[in-house]
Design an enzyme around this catalytic site. Structure first.
Site, PDB file in Angstrom:
ATOM      1  N   SER A  92     -21.867 -33.105   2.636  1.00 39.86           N
ATOM      2  CA  SER A  92     -22.838 -32.469   3.520  1.00 39.86           C
ATOM      3  C   SER A  92     -24.207 -32.397   2.861  1.00 39.86           C
ATOM      4  CB  SER A  92     -22.360 -31.051   3.854  1.00 39.86           C
ATOM      5  OG  SER A  92     -23.391 -30.286   4.447  1.00 39.86           O
TER       6      SER A  92
ATOM      7  N   TYR B 297     -19.692 -22.810   1.727  1.00 34.77           N
ATOM      8  CA  TYR B 297     -19.382 -24.117   2.324  1.00 34.77           C
ATOM      9  C   TYR B 297     -20.011 -25.233   1.503  1.00 34.77           C
ATOM     10  CZ  TYR B 297     -19.782 -28.135   5.422  1.00 34.77           C
ATOM     11  OH  TYR B 297     -19.747 -29.404   5.932  1.00 34.77           O
TER      12      TYR B 297
END
Length: 325
Positions: free
Chosen positions: A131, A156
């Site tokens: 990501s 995350y």
């Protein structure tokens, strides 16, 4: 006939990728593995798979990647897996702040179990969904993979950094080619309902205010799903080096204010804005340097945001009733 394992196959990116893989090559089979996590409704994921389940070259396996024994057992009948594309993850920056342990367990242990499976089976190609959030608050834009200073600001993001490093370990020790793809804000038809563009569209069509966090000047590199799928497919074929981290973005940024304006144009509806404070874990800008993706994968994003939003709006109107869902 090659067999590809796609984890998270019932999700937004996974279902698009699976559809593209099966359409592109009649000699490709796909095993889709998904836990149908309740982060958003199962019915949406089942809808993503409806046409795929009719394809004899697609097999769906339901299971949990954090259960190592269950993973091995569920995939025991697929001895000829040649490539793992690991898209399954607990997603979302803000929810990860509320459940950091759950995110680390799902994203790190799940990745570890799949790398162990690759090691045991002799699977040599492993493509990992990372990501853009790994860059954190990085003022050196556009963000390059060569910038080694990663300062993630959410659990995350930290879990994705950990997955990249774990991949390096397994590549070094066991000869698994590990390609980590840092996705930049993927959108398009079938997008998860919690993500900004889908959420804003639903509010817009229901006549409800759109929340604008901060002053609207935060910028994002929104990347259309077809471009992401093209990058993943190229990574599946890549064989030049044993370990790479590669950005997949649009190499264009748009402010939150501009995004809302483009949504208004795509849907033909004027938005009402609900001004909100900035959210913890959000970064002021994401901006992909895609030179490495061009060089190694032949990657070239094709869909600009206005066109991507027009395609999204057409899908939305076809999929949902006028009052939305």
């Amino acid at each position: 006939m090659s067999l590809i394992l796609v984890t998270g196959a019932a999700g937004f990116i996974g279902s698009h990728l699976t559809r593209a893989l099966l359409a592109a090559d009649a000699d490709t089979r796909v095993v889709g593995f998904d836990s149908f996590d309740l982060f958003y409704p199962r019915a949406i994921k089942e809808g993503n798979l409806r046409d795929l389940l009719a394809n004899p070259r697609f097999t769906l396996v339901e299971g949990d990647i954090t259960d190592a024994a269950g993973l091995r057992a569920a995939l025991g009948g697929f001895a000829d897996i040649a490539v793992i594309v690991h898209l399954a993850a607990r997603a979302g920056v803000r929810p990860s702040i509320l459940d950091p342990a759950g995110y680390q367990y799902a994203n790190y242990i799940g990745t570890l179990n799949l790398l162990e499976l690759a090691k045991e089976r002799g699977i040599r190609q492993f493509v990992f969904a990372s990501s853009s959030s790994v860059y954190g608050v990085n003022p050196n834009t556009p963000w390059s993979e060569e910038d080694r200073v990663l300062q993630p600001i959410s659990p995350y993001a930290a879990s994705k950094v950990a997955g990249e490093l774990l991949g390096h370990t397994y590549s070094h020790l066991y000869g698994i080619r590990f390609i980590g793809l840092r996705f930049f804000t993927v959108y398009g038809p079938g997008q998860r309902p919690d993500l900004a563009i889908h959420k804003f569209a639903r509010l817009l069509m229901n006549g409800q205010p759109i929340p604008q966090y901060g002053d609207g000047t935060t910028r994002r590199d929104y990347t259309y799903i077809d471009d992401i799928v093209a990058g993943i497919r190229a990574a599946i074929r890549y064989d030049a080096t044993p370990y790479e981290i590669i950005n997949l973005g649009n190499h264009q940024t748009i402010t939150l204010r501009e995004l809302i304006g483009e949504l208004e144009a795509a849907f033909g509806v004027q938005a009402t804005i609900d001004y909100q404070p900035e959210q913890p874990g959000d970064v002021p800008v994401t901006y992909a340097d895609v030179a490495k993706a061009r060089r190694l994968l032949g990657y070239q994003p094709q869909v600009a945001v206005p066109e991507g939003l027009r395609r999204f709006a057409a899908w939305y109107h076809q999929t949902y009733a006028p009052v939305g869902v």
